[in-house]
Design a protein around this motif. Structure first.
Motif, PDB file in Angstrom:
ATOM      1  N   ALA A  51      35.852  -9.755  -7.132  1.00 59.62           N
ATOM      2  CA  ALA A  51      35.954  -7.649  -6.700  1.00 59.62           C
ATOM      3  C   ALA A  51      37.410  -8.845  -5.838  1.00 59.62           C
ATOM      4  O   ALA A  51      37.907  -7.282  -6.069  1.00 59.62           O
ATOM      5  CB  ALA A  51      35.119  -7.773  -5.854  1.00 59.62           C
ATOM      6  N   ALA A  52      37.989  -9.384  -5.389  1.00 62.32           N
ATOM      7  CA  ALA A  52      38.810 -10.056  -4.949  1.00 62.32           C
ATOM      8  C   ALA A  52      40.342  -9.022  -5.200  1.00 62.32           C
ATOM      9  O   ALA A  52      41.161  -9.459  -5.251  1.00 62.32           O
ATOM     10  CB  ALA A  52      39.172 -10.651  -4.169  1.00 62.32           C
ATOM     11  N   VAL A  53      40.499 -10.292  -6.320  1.00 63.24           N
ATOM     12  CA  VAL A  53      41.706  -9.777  -6.895  1.00 63.24           C
ATOM     13  C   VAL A  53      41.347  -8.620  -8.029  1.00 63.24           C
ATOM     14  O   VAL A  53      42.570  -7.800  -8.523  1.00 63.24           O
ATOM     15  CB  VAL A  53      40.820 -10.836  -8.979  1.00 63.24           C
ATOM     16  N   LEU A 210      35.935   4.055  -5.718  1.00 66.38           N
ATOM     17  CA  LEU A 210      36.092   2.224  -5.800  1.00 66.38           C
ATOM     18  C   LEU A 210      36.058   2.376  -4.042  1.00 66.38           C
ATOM     19  O   LEU A 210      35.420   1.875  -4.090  1.00 66.38           O
ATOM     20  CB  LEU A 210      37.423   1.743  -6.159  1.00 66.38           C
ATOM     21  N   VAL A 211      36.958   3.588  -3.798  1.00 68.08           N
ATOM     22  CA  VAL A 211      36.137   3.036  -2.126  1.00 68.08           C
ATOM     23  C   VAL A 211      34.842   3.236  -1.714  1.00 68.08           C
ATOM     24  O   VAL A 211      34.742   2.480  -1.022  1.00 68.08           O
ATOM     25  CB  VAL A 211      37.546   4.391  -1.604  1.00 68.08           C
ATOM     26  N   GLY A 216      29.131   0.475  -0.171  1.00 67.80           N
ATOM     27  CA  GLY A 216      28.599   1.108  -0.807  1.00 67.80           C
ATOM     28  C   GLY A 216      28.062  -0.486  -0.543  1.00 67.80           C
ATOM     29  O   GLY A 216      26.413  -0.203  -1.232  1.00 67.80           O
ATOM     30  N   ASN A 217      28.387  -1.512  -1.101  1.00 69.14           N
ATOM     31  CA  ASN A 217      28.256  -2.465  -1.546  1.00 69.14           C
ATOM     32  C   ASN A 217      27.458  -3.689  -0.420  1.00 69.14           C
ATOM     33  O   ASN A 217      28.178  -3.878   0.593  1.00 69.14           O
ATOM     34  CB  ASN A 217      29.296  -3.425  -2.671  1.00 69.14           C
ATOM     35  N   GLN A 227      36.594  -3.798   2.870  1.00 71.12           N
ATOM     36  CA  GLN A 227      38.065  -3.516   3.131  1.00 71.12           C
ATOM     37  C   GLN A 227      38.745  -3.280   2.009  1.00 71.12           C
ATOM     38  O   GLN A 227      39.986  -2.999   1.669  1.00 71.12           O
ATOM     39  CB  GLN A 227      38.548  -5.175   3.480  1.00 71.12           C
ATOM     40  N   THR A 228      37.832  -2.985   1.513  1.00 72.69           N
ATOM     41  CA  THR A 228      38.627  -2.094  -0.555  1.00 72.69           C
ATOM     42  C   THR A 228      39.819  -0.756  -0.523  1.00 72.69           C
ATOM     43  O   THR A 228      40.727  -1.127  -1.020  1.00 72.69           O
ATOM     44  CB  THR A 228      37.775  -1.620  -1.859  1.00 72.69           C
TER      45      THR A 228
END
Length: 529
Positions: A51-53, A210-211, A216-217, A227-228
């Protein structure tokens, strides 16, 4: 592959590896995730590290397609030297590279979450140990939230995926990404450009999902997932500005140079458009995007301009390939005598590698088929510079190679070469331009015709003094000759053609560049759209 392009890839990959490892160990070793790891094991880290990548690459994916931003950097900033410009010319390659990484990390992220949901469900049912079941039963308390999003045994993993915000948006994101990537394959993009064009605009759905997905995760309510939007908001704003500028340009009036100056050249089926637009300024080798509302309000297609900056109009030559170009040519052919051509929207111009041609003492120009268009602009500009005795012309030698499969493909460009041929001879500079035309496809009847007229002063195909060659160039021989004739020069090699030929020429540039910095050096440049 140039060393600077390789360096860029190494830096990009190093950042990706660092982010993956940093966040993997952050979630796999951090004390704050001890109880979540007891339920999920290492799948937590395998979900969060990709997810970070993904966030990092989603930050990058829009930047290479902000054409106006790239043109501004390329043309307006004095600090943008040759090496920097060569990197900007790789924008589409970098865009694809980032997309592949997004696809890979999405797959890893999705698989890890499927495992997470399964383990959450089994923990709720008590299939593991008592601690996992007890942790799964915890409710909200104070400032903390539950560890297990499956709140009852009646909720199944499938139901969770299709009822939670993170689950629904995850499915939408994944489906959008699959359609975007598959429609971008070369075979689809070339044969069904409209499919590629429309499905690529699913990126709007992708970024919106994506946002929302990040917000919602709910897995352990990790701060990274919230922080996406911070990762992608900057590029999204830049891209919105880009699209607004394109819309403004679309609304500007575009006129034909003369009534119905839209000529279909037969039998090559090449359409020439000569257009005029207020405030339009171009440089050699640049390209524009064209839109014809009569065909489609949304489709924009790139075309390299064949006019010179010294002319009071700009022109494009459009070959009949694909539905859009065929429809445009059909519209022009059906216009009554003296009628104005169809309404056109123009976005651009945008910079390309060919802009740098006059920065080199010696230039090798290689065009394949309709890929000759940027070099038409360059050669026209050279003609004007000689005509006006321009003292700023730094280039002192040009080698021009044109490869075509069919004889009639030469017809629309032969007149320009004849003009240049005559102009150079009149000025006593016949050696300035060396051009070689290669016909890569012919039949026996054509070969017999050539043999009969072998003694003619001009070529039977083009009417030029330079005879057409048959087959493909021996590039080792050509590069060796250029190096021999220019022992101390910096040679810019420019290609507008297929990737296979680009690979060959880039290797030859490396092979024939002398290790002695005082001797011949070759720099490879390729057009990218």
């Amino acid at each position: 592959m140039t060393s600077s392009w390789l360096d860029l890839q190494v830096v990009w990959m190093a950042i990706n590896i660092f982010l993956f490892l940093w966040f993997y160990f952050f979630y796999d070793l951090g004390d704050q995730f001890f109880y979540t790891r007891h339920i999920l094991g290492s799948a937590l880290a395998w979900a969060r590290a990709p997810a970070a990548v993904l966030n990092f690459n989603c930050l990058l994916i829009l930047l290479p397609v902000c054409r106006n931003l790239l043109s501004l950097i390329r043309g307006s900033f004095m600090c943008c030297g040759r090496t920097m410009r060569k990197q900007l010319d790789k924008n589409i390659s970098f865009h694809k590279l980032v997309a592949y990484m997004i696809g890979l990390m999405t797959a890893v992220h999705t698989i890890a979450h499927f495992l997470n949901v399964e383990w959450y469900y089994n923990s709720r049912l008590g299939k593991y140990d008592d601690l996992s079941m007890a942790l799964s039963s915890l409710d909200d308390s104070g400032n903390t939230t539950f560890l297990n999003p499956i709140r009852s045994t009646t909720t199944t993993p499938t139901l969770l995926v299709f009822t939670s915000v993170a689950g629904i948006t995850g499915v939408i994101i994944t489906l959008s990404l699959i359609l975007i990537i598959t429609s971008s394959m070369e075979v689809i993009r070339r044969s069904y450009f409209e499919v590629f064009w429309f499905t690529h605009h699913l990126f709007i759905v992708f970024f919106a999902g994506l946002v929302i997905h990040g917000a919602g995760n709910c897995i352990s309510c990790v701060p990274l997932s919230l922080q996406t939007w911070m990762w992608v908001i900057g590029p999204m704003i830049l891209y919105v500005c880009e699209r607004l500028l394109r819309f403004i340009r679309y609304m500007q009036t575009v006129k034909y140079r003369k009534v119905c100056t839209a000529i279909v050249i037969r039998p090559s089926k090449v359409l020439e458009l000569q257009l005029v637009k207020n405030g339009f300024k171009m440089d050699v080798g640049q390209y524009v995007f064209l839109n014809c509302p009569a065909i489609s309000q949304l489709e924009w297609h790139p075309f390299t301009m064949t006019s010179a900056p010294e002319e009071d109009f700009f022109s494009v030559h459009i070959r009949s390939v694909g539905d859009w170009t065929q429809k445009l040519i059909s519209i022009v052919e059906q216009l009554p005598e003296g009628a104005e051509g169809p309404k056109m929207g123009v976005d651009g111009p945008f910079g390309t590698a060919s802009e740098d041609v006059f920065d080199y003492e010696v230039a090798m120009l290689v065009g394949a088929g309709i890929g000759v268009t940027p070099f038409a602009s360059i050669l026209k500009s050279i003609w004007y510079k000689f005509k006006d005795s321009n003292p700023k012309l730094r280039t002192r030698k040009i080698y021009f190679y044109w490869l075509c499969r069919e004889t009639h493909a030469f017809e629309w460009f032969a007149d320009l070469l004849q003009l240049l041929e005559r102009e150079m001879e009149e000025r006593g500079m016949g050696s300035f331009l060396t051009y070689k035309l290669y016909l890569t496809g012919w039949d026996q009847s054509h070969a017999n015709h050539v043999m009969v007229h072998a003694d003619a002063d001009t070529d039977v195909v083009t009417g030029l003094k330079q005879k057409t060659n048959y087959g493909r160039p021996n590039w080792d021989k050509e590069f060796e000759q250029v190096r021999k004739e220019n022992p101390t020069s910096v040679v810019g090699t420019f290609l507008c053609g297929p990737a296979v030929l680009a690979t060959v020429l880039s290797k030859k540039c490396v092979k024939y560049t002398d290790v002695d910095p005082r001797k011949t050096k070759f720099y490879f440049n390729k057009e990218n759209f």
